[in-house]
Design a protein around this motif. Structure first.
Motif, PDB file in Angstrom:
ATOM      1  N   HIS A 177       6.291  -3.037   6.993  1.00 16.64           N
ATOM      2  CA  HIS A 177       6.974  -2.121   6.362  1.00 16.64           C
ATOM      3  C   HIS A 177       8.454  -1.640   7.030  1.00 16.64           C
ATOM      4  CE1 HIS A 177       8.862  -1.672   2.488  1.00 16.64           C
ATOM      5  NE2 HIS A 177       8.512   0.538   2.774  1.00 16.64           N
ATOM      6  N   SER A 178       8.340  -0.949   7.864  1.00 19.64           N
ATOM      7  CA  SER A 178       9.098   0.482   9.116  1.00 19.64           C
ATOM      8  C   SER A 178       8.631  -1.111  10.224  1.00 19.64           C
ATOM      9  CB  SER A 178       8.305   1.030   9.446  1.00 19.64           C
ATOM     10  OG  SER A 178       6.864   0.721  10.065  1.00 19.64           O
ATOM     11  N   ASP A 197       4.345   2.418   2.430  1.00 22.38           N
ATOM     12  CA  ASP A 197       5.736   1.704   2.549  1.00 22.38           C
ATOM     13  C   ASP A 197       5.087   1.075   1.082  1.00 22.38           C
ATOM     14  OD1 ASP A 197       2.536   0.317   1.513  1.00 22.38           O
ATOM     15  OD2 ASP A 197       1.545  -1.078   3.268  1.00 22.38           O
ATOM     16  N   THR A 198       4.646   1.516  -0.156  1.00 25.51           N
ATOM     17  CA  THR A 198       6.036   1.404  -1.607  1.00 25.51           C
ATOM     18  C   THR A 198       7.196   1.844  -1.456  1.00 25.51           C
ATOM     19  OG1 THR A 198       4.264   3.223  -2.613  1.00 25.51           O
ATOM     20  CG2 THR A 198       3.576   0.849  -2.241  1.00 25.51           C
ATOM     21  N   ASN A 199       7.546   2.737  -0.344  1.00 31.21           N
ATOM     22  CA  ASN A 199       8.638   3.659  -0.504  1.00 31.21           C
ATOM     23  C   ASN A 199       9.804   3.085   0.524  1.00 31.21           C
ATOM     24  OD1 ASN A 199      10.174   6.012   0.028  1.00 31.21           O
ATOM     25  ND2 ASN A 199       9.173   7.480   0.120  1.00 31.21           N
ATOM     26  N   PRO A 200      10.234   2.512  -0.666  1.00 29.65           N
ATOM     27  CA  PRO A 200      11.551   2.266   0.411  1.00 29.65           C
ATOM     28  C   PRO A 200      13.161   3.200   0.971  1.00 29.65           C
ATOM     29  CG  PRO A 200      12.000   2.414  -2.256  1.00 29.65           C
ATOM     30  CD  PRO A 200      11.196   3.059  -1.913  1.00 29.65           C
ATOM     31  N   ASP A 201      12.252   4.139   0.957  1.00 28.25           N
ATOM     32  CA  ASP A 201      13.213   5.072   2.264  1.00 28.25           C
ATOM     33  C   ASP A 201      12.539   4.259   3.330  1.00 28.25           C
ATOM     34  OD1 ASP A 201      14.146   5.931   0.705  1.00 28.25           O
ATOM     35  OD2 ASP A 201      13.168   8.174   0.416  1.00 28.25           O
ATOM     36  N   LYS A 219      11.719   1.478   4.773  1.00 26.39           N
ATOM     37  CA  LYS A 219      11.757  -0.039   4.708  1.00 26.39           C
ATOM     38  C   LYS A 219      12.409   0.237   6.186  1.00 26.39           C
ATOM     39  CE  LYS A 219      12.242  -4.024   3.305  1.00 26.39           C
ATOM     40  NZ  LYS A 219      10.969  -4.954   4.611  1.00 26.39           N
ATOM     41  N   GLY A 220      12.070  -0.952   6.983  1.00 24.43           N
ATOM     42  CA  GLY A 220      12.682  -0.976   8.865  1.00 24.43           C
ATOM     43  C   GLY A 220      12.501   0.457   9.107  1.00 24.43           C
TER      44      GLY A 220
END
Ligand code: MG
Length: 161
Positions: free
Chosen positions: A38-39, A67-71, A73-74
């Motif tokens: 996710h990150s 990993d459910t937090n869009p903040d 992502k990547g």
């Protein structure tokens, strides 16, 4: 006064996939495959985060950075590690040392280890000799040996004076 030592243990596993960048220990590894997540999927930094959080009894990386937090992502895992260091510092903990073992079949990591030590020690405000990194293969066995994944184990010692 004798310092109050506490030990922590962290592990992480990521799947490898062809054609994506491979981040490990805060640096990019030249390889045909990279780690999926996710990150930025930096398994070494994630395992260090968990070892430090564990030593301070502050839950785990998924609790702080779901990993459910869009903040996230990547997300650059160097920033997550920096945040973890702030969390343990707020509890009065300093890091004594970190010892890491990476299990990866390919490529050989030997020449990358000094750069990883540099990257991690600078994020955490440590000397390079407080951050040990060891690399092993999977001896051709299982998902590590088949080049399907990377595994990392980390122990960290922290103290309060
Ligand atoms: Mg991870």
């Amino acid at each position: 006064m004798f310092p109050a030592f506490r030990i922590g243990f962290g592990t992480d596993t990521h799947r490898l996939q062809v054609g994506i960048p491979f981040y490990l220990g805060g640096i990019q590894i030249e390889h045909s495959k990279g780690a999926v997540g996710h990150s930025d999927a930096d398994a070494l930094l994630h395992a260090i985060c968990d070892a430090l959080l564990g030593a301070a009894c502050l839950r785990d990386i998924g609790f702080h950075f779901p990993d459910t937090n869009p903040d996230f992502k990547g997300a650059d895992s160097k920033l997550l590690l920096k945040k973890v260091n702030e969390l343990i510092s707020q509890q009065g903990f300093k890091i004594a040392n970190i010892d890491c073992t990476i299990q990866l079949q390919k490529p050989k990591l030997k020449d990358y280890i000094p750069q990883m030590q540099e990257s991690i020690s600078s994020i955490l405000g440590l000397e390079k000799n407080q951050v040990s990194i060891k690399a092993k293969t999977g001896e051709g066995l299982g998902y590590v040996g088949n080049e399907e994944g990377v595994d990392v184990q980390v122990v960290a010692l922290v103290y309060k004076t």
